[in-house]
Scaffold this motif. Structure first.
Motif, short mmCIF file in Angstrom:
data_model
loop_
_atom_site.label_atom_id
_atom_site.label_comp_id
_atom_site.label_asym_id
_atom_site.label_seq_id
_atom_site.Cartn_x
_atom_site.Cartn_y
_atom_site.Cartn_z
N ARG A 174 0.82 -1.27 -0.31
CA ARG A 174 -0.14 0.34 0.15
C ARG A 174 0.74 1.71 -0.43
O ARG A 174 1.99 1.33 0.84
N VAL A 175 1.00 2.51 -1.10
CA VAL A 175 1.36 3.26 -0.85
C VAL A 175 0.49 4.30 -0.37
O VAL A 175 -0.18 4.84 -1.15
N ALA A 176 1.59 5.52 0.03
CA ALA A 176 1.05 6.80 0.10
C ALA A 176 1.66 7.80 -0.63
O ALA A 176 2.53 8.11 -0.72
N PHE A 177 1.39 8.82 -1.52
CA PHE A 177 1.69 9.94 -2.27
C PHE A 177 1.60 11.22 -1.88
O PHE A 177 0.28 12.13 -1.49
N ILE A 178 1.70 11.54 -0.50
CA ILE A 178 2.08 12.64 -0.05
C ILE A 178 2.08 14.28 -1.28
O ILE A 178 3.75 14.37 -1.53
N GLY A 179 1.64 14.95 -1.55
CA GLY A 179 1.79 16.09 -2.74
C GLY A 179 2.05 15.55 -4.70
O GLY A 179 2.17 14.26 -4.84
N LEU A 180 0.98 15.49 -5.19
CA LEU A 180 0.39 15.10 -6.21
C LEU A 180 1.07 16.63 -7.21
O LEU A 180 -0.28 16.92 -7.95
N LEU A 191 4.12 2.28 1.91
CA LEU A 191 5.46 2.64 1.62
C LEU A 191 4.68 3.99 1.47
O LEU A 191 3.52 4.49 1.44
N ILE A 192 5.92 5.16 1.60
CA ILE A 192 5.59 6.81 1.74
C ILE A 192 6.31 7.45 0.80
O ILE A 192 7.47 7.92 1.29
N MET A 193 5.19 7.91 -0.14
CA MET A 193 6.03 8.94 -1.33
C MET A 193 6.12 10.29 -0.95
O MET A 193 4.62 10.56 -0.57
N ILE A 194 7.17 10.61 -0.34
CA ILE A 194 6.62 12.20 0.48
C ILE A 194 7.20 12.83 -0.66
O ILE A 194 8.74 13.56 -1.78
N SER A 220 8.00 1.92 12.12
CA SER A 220 8.97 1.61 11.91
C SER A 220 9.14 0.46 10.92
O SER A 220 10.35 0.49 10.21
N ASP A 221 8.03 -0.49 10.09
CA ASP A 221 7.93 -1.53 9.23
C ASP A 221 7.34 -0.11 8.03
O ASP A 221 7.10 -1.28 7.71
N LYS A 222 7.44 0.90 8.07
CA LYS A 222 7.17 1.91 6.73
C LYS A 222 8.40 2.27 6.38
O LYS A 222 9.41 2.28 6.89
N VAL A 223 7.97 2.50 4.74
CA VAL A 223 9.58 2.99 4.55
C VAL A 223 9.00 4.39 4.29
O VAL A 223 7.73 4.51 2.73
N LEU A 224 9.60 5.45 4.14
CA LEU A 224 9.59 6.86 3.30
C LEU A 224 10.86 7.31 2.26
O LEU A 224 12.18 6.81 2.19
N ILE A 225 10.48 7.21 0.82
CA ILE A 225 11.01 7.77 0.25
C ILE A 225 10.74 9.41 -0.63
O ILE A 225 9.66 9.23 -0.65
N SER A 226 11.49 10.30 -0.33
CA SER A 226 11.43 11.49 -0.47
C SER A 226 12.22 11.57 -2.09
O SER A 226 13.02 11.83 -2.39
N ILE A 227 11.45 12.38 -2.42
CA ILE A 227 11.86 12.58 -4.19
C ILE A 227 12.09 14.63 -4.08
O ILE A 227 12.22 15.00 -5.33
N ALA A 228 11.99 15.17 -2.96
CA ALA A 228 11.98 16.44 -2.34
C ALA A 228 13.49 16.91 -3.00
O ALA A 228 14.61 16.33 -2.24
N ALA A 229 13.90 17.83 -3.61
CA ALA A 229 15.51 17.96 -3.38
C ALA A 229 15.98 18.93 -2.87
O ALA A 229 15.32 19.40 -2.11
N SER A 230 17.48 18.35 -2.89
CA SER A 230 18.20 18.24 -1.80
C SER A 230 17.86 18.89 -0.76
O SER A 230 18.10 18.94 0.30
#
Length: 120
Positions: free
Chosen positions: A8-14, A70-73, A93-103
């Protein structure tokens, strides 16, 4: 990669980047719309995007994160701290954060999370 990711994936910000990434993942059947929840700021945008993409779209970041593996920032760098404060109580702690926020460093996001959680 063969098959669809069943997490299950959450996209925070579209915004532009989040939308492009999500559309590509859906089009290539890497993600299934039934397993995706995304968030936007405006309710009107949520309704339109939900219809167009065939996914659940809300304005409630904590709600989207609560059921996600999975949480996509996918927000602008200056919004990362605010978003992390909003979702902090839903992180585990069993979730994963993935960020595409530059810098924005993974260390910064780990610190904002306030717990041991994988950050990519």
């Amino acid at each position: 990669m063969n098959g669809t990711i069943e997490k299950r994936v959450a996209f925070i910000g579209l915004g532009k980047m989040g939308s492009i990434l999500l559309k590509a993942l859906l089009a290539n059947k890497i993600l299934s719309g039934k397993n995706v929840t995304a968030t936007v700021r405006q309710k009107e945008n949520a309704d339109s995007l939900s219809r167009n993409l065939g996914i659940s779209v809300t304005t409630d970041n904590p709600s989207a994160v609560s059921n996600a593996d999975l949480i996509m920032i996918c927000v602008k760098p200056n919004s990362v701290a605010e978003v992390m404060r909003e979702i902090q109580t839903e992180l585990a702690s069993d979730k994963v954060l993935i960020s595409i926020a530059a810098s924005v460093t993974t260390r910064y996001i780990e610190d904002l999370a306030g717990l041991e959680i994988p950050v990519i």
